[in-house]
Each structure stands twice: as C-alpha cells, then as structure tokens.
Design a protein around this motif. Structure first.
Motif, short mmCIF file in Angstrom:
data_model
loop_
_atom_site.label_atom_id
_atom_site.label_comp_id
_atom_site.label_asym_id
_atom_site.label_seq_id
_atom_site.Cartn_x
_atom_site.Cartn_y
_atom_site.Cartn_z
N THR A 159 0.89 -1.41 0.12
CA THR A 159 -0.03 -0.19 0.04
C THR A 159 0.88 1.35 0.02
O THR A 159 0.61 2.06 -0.40
CB THR A 159 -1.00 -0.01 1.14
OG1 THR A 159 -0.14 0.32 2.39
CG2 THR A 159 -1.75 -1.39 1.31
N LEU A 160 2.03 1.25 0.68
CA LEU A 160 2.83 2.21 0.49
C LEU A 160 4.10 2.17 -0.68
O LEU A 160 4.37 3.30 -1.02
CB LEU A 160 3.81 2.23 1.77
CG LEU A 160 2.90 2.30 3.02
CD1 LEU A 160 3.94 2.23 4.32
CD2 LEU A 160 1.99 3.43 3.19
N ALA A 161 4.37 0.90 -1.30
CA ALA A 161 5.20 0.74 -2.30
C ALA A 161 4.81 -0.46 -2.92
O ALA A 161 5.36 -1.59 -2.76
CB ALA A 161 6.48 0.71 -1.67
N PRO A 162 4.04 -0.42 -3.94
CA PRO A 162 3.54 -1.57 -4.63
C PRO A 162 4.58 -2.32 -5.38
O PRO A 162 4.54 -3.52 -5.63
CB PRO A 162 2.82 -0.77 -5.87
CG PRO A 162 2.35 0.47 -5.35
CD PRO A 162 3.39 1.03 -4.48
N GLN A 163 5.74 -1.58 -5.86
CA GLN A 163 6.78 -2.46 -6.25
C GLN A 163 7.41 -3.80 -5.38
O GLN A 163 8.12 -4.43 -5.89
CB GLN A 163 8.07 -1.61 -6.76
CG GLN A 163 8.81 -0.89 -5.74
CD GLN A 163 7.88 0.72 -5.63
OE1 GLN A 163 6.82 0.76 -5.31
NE2 GLN A 163 8.95 1.72 -5.62
N VAL A 164 7.37 -3.65 -4.22
CA VAL A 164 7.39 -4.79 -3.61
C VAL A 164 7.10 -6.13 -3.79
O VAL A 164 7.39 -6.99 -3.36
CB VAL A 164 7.35 -4.47 -1.85
CG1 VAL A 164 8.16 -3.13 -1.39
CG2 VAL A 164 5.92 -4.33 -1.33
N ARG A 165 5.98 -6.01 -4.25
CA ARG A 165 5.25 -7.24 -4.60
C ARG A 165 6.20 -8.07 -5.52
O ARG A 165 6.07 -9.28 -5.68
CB ARG A 165 4.00 -7.09 -5.38
CG ARG A 165 2.70 -6.43 -4.49
CD ARG A 165 1.53 -6.38 -5.06
NE ARG A 165 0.51 -6.14 -4.18
CZ ARG A 165 -0.22 -6.81 -3.33
NH1 ARG A 165 0.06 -7.79 -3.10
NH2 ARG A 165 -1.41 -6.23 -2.61
N ASP A 166 6.99 -7.36 -6.42
CA ASP A 166 7.85 -7.88 -7.35
C ASP A 166 9.13 -8.32 -6.88
O ASP A 166 9.88 -9.22 -7.63
CB ASP A 166 8.26 -6.95 -8.61
CG ASP A 166 7.02 -6.34 -9.35
OD1 ASP A 166 6.05 -7.01 -9.47
OD2 ASP A 166 7.10 -5.29 -9.75
N MET A 167 9.44 -8.19 -5.52
CA MET A 167 10.59 -8.74 -4.92
C MET A 167 10.29 -10.22 -4.66
O MET A 167 9.23 -10.75 -4.14
CB MET A 167 10.78 -7.93 -3.71
CG MET A 167 11.11 -6.55 -3.89
SD MET A 167 11.49 -5.52 -2.37
CE MET A 167 12.78 -6.27 -1.56
N VAL A 168 11.34 -10.97 -4.44
CA VAL A 168 11.62 -12.33 -4.00
C VAL A 168 12.35 -12.56 -2.84
O VAL A 168 13.01 -11.55 -2.46
CB VAL A 168 11.80 -13.42 -5.01
CG1 VAL A 168 10.80 -13.39 -6.29
CG2 VAL A 168 13.34 -13.11 -5.61
N PHE A 169 12.36 -13.49 -2.01
CA PHE A 169 13.18 -13.80 -0.93
C PHE A 169 14.60 -13.44 -1.27
O PHE A 169 15.41 -13.80 -2.22
CB PHE A 169 13.29 -15.31 -0.47
CG PHE A 169 14.13 -15.61 0.65
CD1 PHE A 169 13.68 -14.78 2.01
CD2 PHE A 169 15.05 -16.63 0.72
CE1 PHE A 169 14.31 -15.28 2.95
CE2 PHE A 169 15.61 -16.89 1.91
CZ PHE A 169 15.36 -16.46 3.04
N MET A 170 15.28 -12.47 -0.35
CA MET A 170 16.68 -11.93 -0.50
C MET A 170 16.82 -10.78 -1.36
O MET A 170 18.07 -10.66 -1.76
CB MET A 170 17.60 -13.29 -0.40
CG MET A 170 17.37 -14.04 0.73
SD MET A 170 17.95 -13.37 2.19
CE MET A 170 19.66 -14.24 2.56
N ASP A 171 15.60 -10.60 -2.19
CA ASP A 171 15.82 -9.35 -2.91
C ASP A 171 16.13 -8.06 -1.97
O ASP A 171 15.71 -7.93 -0.76
CB ASP A 171 14.65 -9.22 -3.84
CG ASP A 171 14.63 -9.73 -5.17
OD1 ASP A 171 15.84 -10.46 -5.25
OD2 ASP A 171 13.88 -9.62 -5.94
N ALA A 172 16.63 -7.06 -2.30
CA ALA A 172 16.77 -5.84 -1.48
C ALA A 172 16.96 -4.52 -2.68
O ALA A 172 17.47 -4.59 -3.85
CB ALA A 172 18.17 -5.70 -0.98
N VAL A 173 16.33 -3.43 -2.04
CA VAL A 173 15.94 -2.40 -2.87
C VAL A 173 16.08 -1.07 -2.21
O VAL A 173 15.92 -1.19 -0.76
CB VAL A 173 14.67 -2.37 -3.64
CG1 VAL A 173 14.42 -3.21 -4.65
CG2 VAL A 173 13.17 -2.40 -2.65
N ARG A 174 16.53 0.03 -2.52
CA ARG A 174 16.37 1.27 -2.03
C ARG A 174 15.38 2.28 -2.62
O ARG A 174 15.47 2.78 -3.74
CB ARG A 174 17.85 2.14 -2.18
CG ARG A 174 18.76 1.43 -1.20
CD ARG A 174 20.34 2.28 -1.37
NE ARG A 174 20.67 2.21 -2.74
CZ ARG A 174 22.21 2.57 -2.89
NH1 ARG A 174 22.47 3.24 -2.06
NH2 ARG A 174 22.52 2.51 -4.17
#
Length: 373
Positions: A159-174
């Motif tokens: 709800t705050l950052a829709p792109q987190v749905r595209d992450m998988v285990f051990m992915d990391a973003v800024r």
C-alpha cells in the motif's frame, strides 16, 4: 558499576503502546505487548507482525576491494553477489568458530551489513582491523530497523510501495516510503514471508505508526520473535552459535558458498578455513546441532542436559520453548553425532525429571519465504 541501558529510537512509542521493556544486548527492548507472547506469535503466523530491531548494527562498506576484503572474513561468495541481492554470512575465527552471523546486501555503490547487537562493537573492530587500503567502513547511526513479517506483510507494505510485490526472498532495494529513502529486503527471522526495513531515525515513528494503522498489523516483541525463529529452525547467536562452534557442527554447510569450499582459486582464504574445510572433507565433527520435539507438554529450556537411555550425558539444549504453532515443546541442541539420527529418543533433565524427546528434522514449522510464483 554496570553500564546504563541504551534506548532504541522508538522507546517512548513502545512504552506508550504498553510494551514490557527488558534488558537485551545492552538495550531496553520490548519483550511483549498487551496481546502477550503466545497471541503475538500466532498473529505473526496468521497476519502481519511489526518488530523493532533497531538495536542491531547497521554498517556500510565501500571501495573496489570491499567484496575481496569481506571474503577474507566470511566463507561466502561476496564477489559474485548480484546488485540488489542479500546473503546470510558469518564471521569465523582461527579455530573455525563463529564470531557472529550477519546479513550482507550489495547495493551497487556499497555493501550494507547488519550485525547482531551483542556483537556489533567487536564486529566493527574486526572489520576495521582487516580494512584494505581502498576500503572504507561507515557505522550508521541515523537509521532504525523495522521488520514486517507474516503472510499479510506484502499486502500491507504494497500500500506504500507497490513494487515490493515484485521482490522475492533475499531481494533488496532502496526506495522511498512516505517520502524517505528506505533500504528494504524481502527477508526476516521468523520463517515467514516479510521485509526488513532500514529507515531514517527521524522518520521511523511515522512509518511504524502508518504500518500499525493497518488492521492486520500488531507490534510483536522479542519473546515471540524468539519462539517464531525457533519453530523455523533458525539459530540465535550466543545460544545456538558461538565462538567455539563451527558452521559444520551447527549444520550450516548451506551457508558456506560452494565456490568457497570446492577446488578453485577462491576456495578457502577465509579465517579458520583449514579447520572448517577439513571438517567438510572428513565429514566428522564431535557434536552436531539437532532438532527435538517433546513427548510431554513440558517445555525444555536452554541449558537442559540431554541423556541417552542408559543415563549417560550426550548433549545440551541451546534453545527451547513450547511451540505455539505446533502445540508441542520444541528445542535445538548439540549432541554427539551418534545421537543425531532422526527418531532417536533422548531424555532432557528438567527439575530433576528426565523428559523424553525425539530427534526430528527441522524446521518444526515450514518456512514460507516467497521465492516467486
């Protein structure tokens, strides 16, 4: 005189939320809230729990030889760690023991490292003592660390950052959350899907309060964090891991990258490699970490001695609790290898009684990390 306890940035918020604060690793930390440990545990398994782990150390390592330097200290493939990915690692010593376990993330322009609170002073000194000429270590003082864990965590954070749905285990973003850059990894220490979020200290209360406005989210304290990680077979440093325990004894062979333990120019080269690689080669250790489930309802705690059917001591429990998700006592222990065979019955001494326990596979509760569809 003992040192006064340190306070995490959201200390007052926790107190106002009814947290019971206890000493932990030199800090005042929330061990539980009004729900209580059992309900907090089950809530995290069913919905989403918010943990404050700001006591942990956050570091940045920069320089073209930063990966090379880290590979001198950990038996993990750092050089080929892709940008935007995170790995579990551990510092080893000359005897092959584990000085601390940690997480390493490649953010491209630097490596972001999270270390345990109780070890961070020693870890920082360890890194500083091995710095190569072009490598810079920065200790981060202006960030809090939150963990959002559970099957509803992705829906809440999206709800705050829709792109987190595209992450998988051990992915990391800024990416920004509520206008402030946060470091987000899809990881955690509960066995559930979830995220760890490094957030500027000035923004931490706003982010935590916003997340808690979601009906699925509750604060979760250290008590439930411990029972959650134990059910999922995850080690706690200072209990299941220490300076005298090698990764092979701890059943952490999976944590030693293949390129660091098989023939090739990058095999070995880390502190204690001779001991650890020898244990791998000869497939022999003096003790082994195992999982145990109780045959009675009585929990078996850390420090309980383990005996065979003849009354001979064969091991010791290093973590133990009643598992709320499985409704039976669960424990991790070290035993002589002969007694590590699945379905072996051992006896834990509790208040003068010997309670039967059965060696079993771990985790006790299946890990539910999101690895993609």
């Amino acid at each position: 005189m003992s040192q006064p306890l340190l306070r995490i940035p959201l200390h007052d918020l926790h107190v106002n939320m009814g947290a019971k604060m206890v000493p932990f690793a030199g800090y005042e930390m929330p061990v539980q809230y009004a729900l209580g440990v059992k309900k907090e545990h089950l809530h995290c398994r069913a919905e989403a729990g918010l943990f404050d782990v700001s006591h942990m150390g956050q570091l940045r390592l920069r320089g073209k030889n930063a990966a090379k330097m880290l590979e001198m200290l950990v038996p993990v493939d750092i050089i080929d760690l892709p940008e935007g990915k995170q790995r579990y690692a551990f510092f080893t010593n000359d005897a092959g023991g584990i000085e601390d376990d940690l997480m390493v993330t490649n953010f491209g322009d630097h490596y972001f490292i999270v270390v345990n609170a109780a070890c961070k002073t020693e870890d920082i000194a360890h890194l500083q003592a091995h710095l190569l000429a072009d490598v810079e270590l920065e200790v981060i003082h202006d960030r809090a660390l939150l963990a959002l864990q559970g099957p509803k965590a992705v829906d809440v954070l999206a709800t705050l950052a829709p792109q987190v749905r595209d992450m998988v285990f051990m992915d990391a973003v800024r990416i920004p959350l509520l206008g402030q850059e946060c470091y987000i990894s899809r990881s955690g220490y509960t066995g559930e899907d979830g995220f760890e979020i490094s957030v500027p200290t000035s923004h931490a209360a706003t982010l935590a309060t916003t997340l808690l406005e979601d009906k699925h989210v509750e604060w979760i304290g250290l008590g439930a964090r411990d029972s959650l990680r134990l059910e999922c077979g995850l080690c706690l440093y200072g209990h299941d891991l220490d300076k005298t325990t090698t990764p092979i004894e701890a059943s952490l062979l999976w944590g030693i990258s293949k390129v660091r333990r098989t023939e090739g120019e990058r095999a070995g080269g880390f502190i204690g490699a001779d001991v650890i690689l020898s244990q791998i080669e000869i497939k022999a250790v003096d003790r082994k970490r195992i999982g145990l489930i109780g045959q009675t309802k009585a929990p078996v705690r850390e420090g309980s001695l383990l005996f065979n059917a003849d009354g001979e001591q064969v091991g010791v429990v290093t973590s133990g609790s009643f598992g709320p998700s499985v409704s039976i006592p669960v424990a991790m222990a070290y035993v002589t290898p002969h007694y590590s065979v699945i379905d072996t019955v051992l006896f834990a001494e509790v208040r003068g009684k010997k309670l039967p326990m059965t060696v079993t596979k771990m985790p006790f509760v299946a890990q539910r990390y999101f690895r993609g569809q």
